[in-house]
Design a protein around this motif. Structure first.
Motif, PDB file in Angstrom:
ATOM      1  N   GLU A 115       0.816  -1.216   0.000  1.00  0.00           N
ATOM      2  CA  GLU A 115       0.000   0.000   0.000  1.00  0.00           C
ATOM      3  C   GLU A 115       0.853   1.272   0.000  1.00  0.00           C
ATOM      4  OE1 GLU A 115      -3.211   0.059  -0.466  1.00  0.00           O
ATOM      5  OE2 GLU A 115      -3.363  -2.115  -0.513  1.00  0.00           O
ATOM      6  N   TYR A 116       1.337   1.691   1.164  1.00  0.00           N
ATOM      7  CA  TYR A 116       2.146   2.906   1.236  1.00  0.00           C
ATOM      8  C   TYR A 116       2.834   2.992   2.588  1.00  0.00           C
ATOM      9  CZ  TYR A 116      -1.600   4.927   4.087  1.00  0.00           C
ATOM     10  OH  TYR A 116      -2.520   5.158   5.073  1.00  0.00           O
ATOM     11  N   ILE A 117       3.854   3.839   2.650  1.00  0.00           N
ATOM     12  CA  ILE A 117       4.470   4.225   3.924  1.00  0.00           C
ATOM     13  C   ILE A 117       4.490   5.745   3.983  1.00  0.00           C
ATOM     14  CG2 ILE A 117       6.638   4.354   5.232  1.00  0.00           C
ATOM     15  CD1 ILE A 117       7.268   1.545   4.391  1.00  0.00           C
ATOM     16  N   GLU A 118       4.068   6.274   5.120  1.00  0.00           N
ATOM     17  CA  GLU A 118       4.083   7.726   5.336  1.00  0.00           C
ATOM     18  C   GLU A 118       4.685   8.003   6.718  1.00  0.00           C
ATOM     19  OE1 GLU A 118       0.888  11.370   5.941  1.00  0.00           O
ATOM     20  OE2 GLU A 118       0.415   9.752   4.522  1.00  0.00           O
ATOM     21  N   ILE A 119       5.712   8.841   6.756  1.00  0.00           N
ATOM     22  CA  ILE A 119       6.392   9.189   7.999  1.00  0.00           C
ATOM     23  C   ILE A 119       6.330  10.697   8.173  1.00  0.00           C
ATOM     24  CG2 ILE A 119       8.558   9.071   9.302  1.00  0.00           C
ATOM     25  CD1 ILE A 119       9.308   6.625   7.640  1.00  0.00           C
TER      26      ILE A 119
END
Length: 231
Positions: A115-119
């Motif tokens: 899906e995604y990674i958000e930091i």
């Protein structure tokens, strides 16, 4: 001048500890400043978006750069492996730090894209941490995450007859709120939500949600107290 440039990039003051002299300052600016900055410039044309400076350590592997969005003043430490193949890519906010030997991967192949990674802004992730995100992985701003922390944002289906390798995985995802402190060698499993301003003790294995302001320790992790007066 050095202090001014540091504040311009990192959005905070540069404070020198006792015992730091000209030699230490020069080596710091060379190994953590000038050379990583030049490597970041070389990567710039291939990224999805970069809002400011990027600092890349030695031997960093960046795959699928066109799916990587970078804020200002991000640092990726030596020999990190960053594979950005995912539906929503990877987004690093302003001032994000991934220390040495970080491993970030969202997909096991073209037939199984994550899906995604958000930091979020100003979050620090210590060396040798693993961010495995088949499901979505979202980490809030201003978090302090220790060395060797392992995010496992998917889980193998194993019940029933037949080969486990053929049963696929579930992908519920992991969410960490802002202003959290996660100690060294913590493992966080798929489906877990950690609220804002939480503390997770070193070596804990987190299998269930942790609410805002709670302190959790152990394997499996259990809540031992709240950081604020709830009365």
């Amino acid at each position: 001048m050095i202090a001014f440039l540091y504040k311009l990039v990192k959005k905070r003051d540069l404070v020198f500890a006792e015992g730091v002299g000209p030699r230490e300052l020069f080596l710091f600016m060379l190994t953590r400043g000038a050379l990583p900055f030049l490597r970041g410039l070389l990567a710039y044309p291939f990224l999805a978006k970069m809002q400011g400076s990027l600092f890349l350590g030695r031997g960093v592997v960046l795959l699928y750069k066109h799916k990587l969005t970078i804020g200002s003043g991000c640092y990726i430490g030596d020999y990190s492996y960053i594979n950005c193949l995912a539906k929503g890519g990877v987004k690093l906010g302003n001032g994000v730090t991934l220390r040495e030997w970080a491993w970030l991967q969202l997909s096991s192949g073209l037939n199984n894209v994550g899906e995604y990674i958000e930091i979020g802004d100003n979050t620090y992730i210590g060396p040798r941490s693993i961010l495995g995100a088949g499901g979505p992985l979202k980490i809030g701003a201003n978090c302090q995450i220790g060395a060797g922390v392992n995010f496992i944002a998917e889980n193998h289906v194993y019940m029933g007859e037949g080969a486990i390798a053929e049963k696929g995985v579930t992908k519920h995802g992991i969410e960490v709120g802002e202003d959290c402190w996660i100690g060294n060698n913590v493992i966080i499993f798929d489906g877990v939500r950690i609220g804002r301003s939480c503390v997770i003790g070193a070596g804990s294995v987190v299998t269930k949600d942790v609410l805002d302001f709670q302190v959790a320790i152990g394997s499996p992790a259990r809540v031992i107290k709240s950081r604020i007066d709830t009365e």
